[in-house]
Design an enzyme around this catalytic site. Sequence first.
Site, short mmCIF file in Angstrom:
data_model
loop_
_atom_site.label_atom_id
_atom_site.label_comp_id
_atom_site.label_asym_id
_atom_site.label_seq_id
_atom_site.Cartn_x
_atom_site.Cartn_y
_atom_site.Cartn_z
N HIS A 148 12.42 -29.58 -18.99
CA HIS A 148 12.42 -29.61 -20.46
C HIS A 148 13.72 -29.03 -21.04
CE1 HIS A 148 10.79 -25.36 -20.63
NE2 HIS A 148 11.57 -25.36 -21.68
N ASP B 182 7.69 -30.03 -14.61
CA ASP B 182 8.79 -29.47 -15.41
C ASP B 182 9.80 -28.79 -14.50
OD1 ASP B 182 10.32 -28.66 -17.48
OD2 ASP B 182 8.96 -27.10 -18.21
N GLY C 27 13.93 -19.22 -24.27
CA GLY C 27 15.22 -18.84 -23.69
C GLY C 27 15.10 -18.42 -22.24
N SER D 55 13.09 -20.11 -20.28
CA SER D 55 12.75 -21.36 -19.60
C SER D 55 13.77 -21.73 -18.54
CB SER D 55 12.72 -22.50 -20.63
OG SER D 55 11.52 -22.44 -21.31
N GLY D 56 13.26 -22.28 -17.45
CA GLY D 56 14.15 -22.72 -16.37
C GLY D 56 14.44 -21.60 -15.38
C1 4AZ Z 1 10.09 -21.44 -24.24
O1 4AZ Z 1 10.00 -21.89 -25.37
C2 4AZ Z 1 8.95 -20.65 -23.68
N1 4AZ Z 1 5.24 -17.46 -22.92
C3 4AZ Z 1 9.00 -20.21 -22.39
C4 4AZ Z 1 7.94 -19.48 -21.87
C5 4AZ Z 1 6.86 -19.22 -22.66
C6 4AZ Z 1 6.80 -19.65 -23.96
C7 4AZ Z 1 7.86 -20.37 -24.49
C8 4AZ Z 1 5.72 -18.43 -22.06
O2 4AZ Z 1 11.11 -21.59 -23.57
#
Ligand code: 4AZ
Length: 846
Positions: free
Chosen positions: A649, A703, A795, A797-798
Site C-alpha cells: 500500500h 500487503d 508512517g 507502514s511497510g
Molecule cells: C497507516 O496509516 C497505519 N494501528 C499503520 C498502522 C496502523 C494504522 C495505520 C495500525 O500507515
Amino acid sequence: MEYMDSGLRYTPKKEPEWEAADQFLPAYDNKKFEKKKGPGKVGAVIGVVIFLAVVALMAGLLVWHFHFRKDLKVKRMYTGSLKITNQVFEDAYENSSTPEFIALAKQVTTQLKNVYTKVPQLKKYYVGSTVQAFSEGSVIAYYLSEFEVPAGQEAAVDSAMTAINQQVNKERSSYNRPGNALVLDDVVSSALDARMLSRSFNQFLKYSEHTRTSYIGKIESPGFPDRPYPANTFIQWQLRADPGYQVQLDFDTMNLEENCKNDFVKIYDSLVAIESRVLEELCGYYSPSEPMTFLSSGNVMLVTMATNEKRNYPGFRAQVSQVKRGSKGTTCGGQLTGKKGSFTSPNFPNYYPPDTLCQWTITVPQGKSVKVTFNTFLLGEPGEEKSKTCRKDYVDIDGEKVCGEKPKRTVTQTSKNNKMTITFYSDKSYVDRGFDAEYEDVDMTDPCPKEFQCKNQRCISSKLKCDGWNDCGDMSDELGCTCKATDISCKNGFCKPPFWKCDGIDDCGDGTDELNCGGCPSGHVTCNNKKCISEKLRCDGIDDCGDGTDERQCNRGSGITCTETTYKCKNGKCISKVNPECDGEKDCDDVSDEAECDCGQSSFKTSRIVGGQDAEEGEFPWQVSLHVKGGHVCGASIIHPKWLVTAAHCVQDDGKTRFSQPETWEAYLGLHKQRQIGSMVQKRTLKRIIPHPYYNHYTFDNDIALMELESPVTFSDYIKPICLPSPQYVFPTGSTVWITGWGATREGGFAASVLQKAQVRTINDDVCNKLMSGQLTSRMLCAGILSGGVDACQGDSGGPLSFPTGSRMFLAGVVSWGDGCARRNKPGIYTTVTKFRGWIEENTGV
Ligand code: 4AZ
C-alpha cells in the site's frame, strides 16, 4: 608569549652546574688520545655528524615553532548583542550606510575593544569587531567579534566571552569612564555556529525586511518556487517590526535537504546569529498542515540559511508580519473564574514566543477544587529530553514543574482548595508549540463526579472499571473487582474479558485464564502424560515430558516426510524441529538451517523497556526510512544488500504522486533521527519496485512489496539485514515482538523525529478477527496491547514487526493497517511474512 608557554627553550642554568661540567674534558688526556688513534678520528666524524644533526634539529624546531605553530591558530567568531542605555533609537540606525550608523558603530567597536583589552584571555587574541545592526530598546547593537585563538585555547576564550557582561558592568561603574562614553548593558555573546563559517560558501546574500501594519513582507529562498535553492550559499534576512510590535514569521513551505549538516534554516530572536537566541533550526520537509508560525520577543528577528554543494531542494517561503505587543495571541495569563474554562500558551497551536512569563490564577466556587487537564503539552528543548529539572521552558502547576513533551491529557492536577496558580515560562532560546489546557471545578470530596477516580487522580468513565483493561494506567481501576458471570475471575482479583481465556497469554498475571484449557497453552507441547512443556524443549535430546513424547518424531538429519509444518533443508530433506533456522544447532544433514545466519542481530547491547520510546542508535539496523520529496513516508526492512521489504500500500500511485515508480523514492539506511544524516547513514535510490501481484487495496490482503536498490549497501554496525523466517516458522501467540518506525506518535499526530520502538504481543487470530469485525485474512497477523496505548501508526507502514528469539530477530510481519492507532481492542494488523517467503525468494533470490 608562545615561546615562554612551550617551556622548552627557557631553562635557566645555575653556575655550579657549569663548574661540574668541567670535569668532563677527556680530550686533554693525551695518553688516552694517542692510544686510541683510529677511534679518535671516527669519534671526530661522529661528533661532527651529531653536531650537524643537532643544528638541523634546532633549525627544524625553530621553523616549526615560528612558522607552523602560528598556523595552529583558529579563527573564532563571536556574535553578540548589547544594550546602549544612554542613546535613543533613530530611524537612520536601520541603514548601515548612514553617517549616524557609522558613527555609533565606531563608538561601539571602540568600547568593545576597550572591554576585551581588560580581559587577559581576550586581549592577546582579539582581531576586531563590526556592528551588524541596531534596533530599538533603548538602542540595541548587534555585533560580530573576531579572535585568532591558538588551538586548544578555544574553551578558555569561550568562557571569557560568556562572562563578558561582568566586565562591562565593572566598566560601567568605574569612575574614570569618559563622560561621552556609551553606557552598555545586557551583553550576550556566543561563538558563531561553525557551519556558518564554512570556507566553501561562494555566495553571501543579505536582505532586510521591515514589516508594517499596512505591509506584509515575504521572504523566500533564492529561486523559490521555480528552481532549487543555490549551492554553497549563506543568506541572512534581517526582519524588523515597528516599535511596540512583535515580528510574526509564518512559513507556508519548508522543503530542504534532510540533513541539517548540509542545508538548514535557523531562526533567531535577534538581528545576528547569537546561539543563545536560536528559536528553531529547520531542515527537511514540513507538511503544510503543521503549524509553523514564530513570534519574536522584541521587534526583530533573523532568518539564516546555509547550503552546501550536496543536493538542493525547492526551499522555503514565509510571510513576515507584525502583531501589536499585548494583542491576543501574544499575551497569556490572567484571572480565570467560573465552573470551567480553558487557556493556552501564547500563539498556540503555533510556536510560543521566547522570553515569556505568564501566570493564570484559577478560582472556582468556594468549597470546590480546581482540576486542570492539559490536552496538548509540547515544551521540548533540544538536549533537554531526558532532563528532569525543567531548567528551561516549563509549566508550574501549584509549585510543581512540568516540562518536555507529554502525551495528550496525561498532565492533570487537582488543587487542594478552590484556587490554582499556573505559571508558564519560556527562556530566551528554542521555542515549541506549547499547550492547551482546560479546567473545571470538582468536589473536593468527589473530584470525579459520576466517574471513577484512579489512584493517580485521573477520572475515567465508571463503565471502564473492572472491565479487564488498565484504563487508569496504574491498574487502580482493575483492583478489588467483583467479576461478571461471563468474565474470567482471576485468582488475584482481576476480571478479564472471556475471549482472553485459553489464548496462550497469561492475561491475569497469575495464569488463571490459561488453566483448564483442555490442552497446553500455545508454545507448549502436550505430553501424553498431560504434562505441558515448552515447545523449545522438544527434540533437545532430553526427555522433558518424562514419557518421551517430546523426543519422538525428531528424525534429525535422516529426514522425514515433508509436510506443511516441517522445515525443508537445502538438500530437500525435511526435519520436524520447530524453528530450526539460525538457532545455533545443526539440524539439517547439510547444515543449511545454520547457513545465511548473518542477520537479525544488532551490534549494541540495548535496554529493553516496554512502551513507545526512542530506540537506541543501531538497535534495529534493518529499519529503513523511505522518503518521497525529502520527507519520510513509509518504513521498510533490509533483507539483503540490494533488497528491501515494505508494504504494497506504500507503493500505490496516489493522485499526482507516482509512488509506484522507483525514481519517486529515496531509501535511508542506518538512519536514527530524521533530518540528521550522520556518517552511518547510507542513502539509496531504487532500481525496481515489485508490489505483490494480488495486493487488494480494499482489504489490504497481500500487503507486501519488494524494493531493489540501485546499488548495494555496505553492511555496518548500523545497517544489517533482518532474518527471514521459513514458511513453517512458528511465532507463538502471545509472543513479545517489537514494532519500530518514525510514524505518528499518536493518531492524527506528527511523525516522530527519532526512531521509536515499542513492545507488543502477537494476538490469537480468532480473537483478532472478532475484534476487527471479520476483516482478517490468513495472510495477516495481529499484534498489539489490547488495553490500547501502544501500536504502529501512520508512517510506520511497510516497517518491520521484529520477533526476537535467542540472540537474533526474525521478520514476523510488515506494518499494514489498523482501525486508528492504539485504540483499545484494536490491534495493529501486519502482513504475515512466512506466507510470502516463497514469493520473496522467487523475486529476489534471497
Ligand atoms: C497507516 O496509516 C497505519 N494501528 C499503520 C498502522 C496502523 C494504522 C495505520 C495500525 O500507515
